[in-house]
Scaffold this motif. Sequence first.
Motif, short mmCIF file in Angstrom:
data_model
loop_
_atom_site.label_atom_id
_atom_site.label_comp_id
_atom_site.label_asym_id
_atom_site.label_seq_id
_atom_site.Cartn_x
_atom_site.Cartn_y
_atom_site.Cartn_z
N ASP A 159 23.48 14.61 25.70
CA ASP A 159 23.75 15.71 26.64
C ASP A 159 24.79 15.34 27.69
N ASP A 160 25.24 14.08 27.70
CA ASP A 160 26.15 13.64 28.76
C ASP A 160 27.47 14.40 28.75
N SER A 161 28.07 14.52 27.57
CA SER A 161 29.39 15.15 27.48
C SER A 161 29.33 16.61 27.94
N GLU A 162 28.33 17.34 27.47
CA GLU A 162 28.17 18.74 27.88
C GLU A 162 27.94 18.84 29.39
N SER A 163 27.12 17.94 29.93
CA SER A 163 26.81 17.98 31.35
C SER A 163 28.05 17.74 32.20
N VAL A 164 28.87 16.77 31.79
CA VAL A 164 30.10 16.50 32.53
C VAL A 164 31.02 17.71 32.53
N GLY A 165 31.15 18.35 31.36
CA GLY A 165 31.99 19.54 31.28
C GLY A 165 31.50 20.67 32.16
N LEU A 166 30.20 20.92 32.16
CA LEU A 166 29.64 22.01 32.98
C LEU A 166 29.73 21.69 34.47
N LEU A 167 29.59 20.43 34.82
CA LEU A 167 29.76 20.04 36.22
C LEU A 167 31.19 20.30 36.68
N PHE A 187 36.88 -2.71 36.57
CA PHE A 187 37.02 -1.40 35.92
C PHE A 187 37.84 -1.52 34.65
N VAL A 188 37.37 -0.86 33.59
CA VAL A 188 38.04 -0.93 32.28
C VAL A 188 38.16 0.48 31.70
N VAL A 189 39.29 0.78 31.12
CA VAL A 189 39.48 2.01 30.35
C VAL A 189 39.89 1.62 28.94
N GLY A 190 39.12 2.08 27.95
CA GLY A 190 39.40 1.75 26.56
C GLY A 190 40.31 2.76 25.89
N THR A 191 40.73 2.47 24.66
CA THR A 191 41.65 3.34 23.94
C THR A 191 41.03 4.69 23.59
N ALA A 192 39.70 4.73 23.45
CA ALA A 192 39.04 5.99 23.10
C ALA A 192 38.90 6.92 24.30
N GLU A 193 39.13 6.41 25.49
CA GLU A 193 38.98 7.21 26.72
C GLU A 193 40.33 7.84 27.06
N LEU A 194 40.68 8.83 26.27
CA LEU A 194 42.02 9.41 26.28
C LEU A 194 42.39 10.01 27.63
N PHE A 195 43.65 9.79 28.01
CA PHE A 195 44.30 10.41 29.17
C PHE A 195 43.85 9.85 30.52
N LEU A 196 42.78 9.05 30.55
CA LEU A 196 42.28 8.57 31.84
C LEU A 196 43.24 7.56 32.47
N SER A 197 43.73 6.62 31.68
CA SER A 197 44.68 5.64 32.22
C SER A 197 45.94 6.33 32.75
N GLU A 198 46.42 7.33 32.02
CA GLU A 198 47.61 8.07 32.46
C GLU A 198 47.39 8.72 33.81
N VAL A 227 40.37 17.89 22.19
CA VAL A 227 40.24 16.90 21.11
C VAL A 227 38.87 17.07 20.45
N VAL A 228 38.85 17.47 19.21
CA VAL A 228 37.60 17.76 18.50
C VAL A 228 36.78 16.49 18.32
N GLY A 229 35.48 16.59 18.62
CA GLY A 229 34.55 15.49 18.37
C GLY A 229 34.57 14.38 19.40
N LEU A 230 35.32 14.54 20.47
CA LEU A 230 35.43 13.47 21.48
C LEU A 230 34.28 13.58 22.48
#
Length: 296
Positions: free
Chosen positions: A112-120, A265-276, A165-168
């Motif tokens: 439920d984390d992803s949905e919760s973040v989006g609704l917040l 603090f670390v940002v990985g390759t799957a965490e798109l657009f955050l480093s930018e 991005v589908v499925g992210l």
Amino acid sequence: MPEPSLLFFRSHPASDESRIALASSMQSLDSVLLLIALRRYPHALITCDAAIESAIKSSSAGKALPERVGFQKLIEAAKRASNELAALADKALSDFRAARNRMTHEGFSPRDDSESVGLLLEVGLPFLHQCYLQLFSFNLWDALLPEYLRQLTIGTEVYARAKEVVGLDRAYCLKSLGHLIRWSLKASFSADWEIQELVKTEELGIGVEFKLEQRQRLERLLSPEWVFDCPLCGDPQAIVCQLDESELRVGDIVPKRLACTNCGFVVGTAELFLSEALLRDEVATAREAILKDYGL
């Protein structure tokens, strides 16, 4: 009434009436940010709902309603009191409330984390801001401490791109805000001896040597790389960032992943657009130097 104890605000409503009316809602919002720091995103959504309900109930529109009234009636009352609130989409608020009810009564899991973040980011916090603004003439965004507002804004920007991005799993969109809160409150949860040992370590230069070794290791690992000041802890030259090699060849500087040798603090390759988003200003400042260093 004494000022409420708040961690993330720099100002309160100007009038005593509004300050008293919003005290409970603002304290709930403080808890929302703490729950984000703990990565309890569904619980943060539930608490955001409480902040909205408290704000509306304490307004002139809410006081005209019976003492026990549901969320939908509160929303209707708020919309009758403000054309700006009336223009907000009912479907989004309905989805927010449905998720809140489901998570409250059935519990929640990391799914439920992803949905919760989006609704917040897209519903709960923007609607709360409008409630404060339209019902109390109080600007929530101006009242928050700037460093936290900046990370909240970055989270919103990153989510707007990531949802295409589908499925992210998009729970990471609030990662930098949560890390900043934990880092800012670190001293409050540390024993005196831990703080004293950290000071001694810095004075002896041990910490500097360790961070230098870490930076050199990361520079080898994250090539092609560039070193930036950390936008979260503020430590100079602490962020080692891997640049997108294919974009670099054509003169574009796009951060891919990063790590801070000071705050961790670390940002990985799957965490798109955050480093930018985090390094946009730093990249703009260093652009010419980066291109020159790579012979472009």
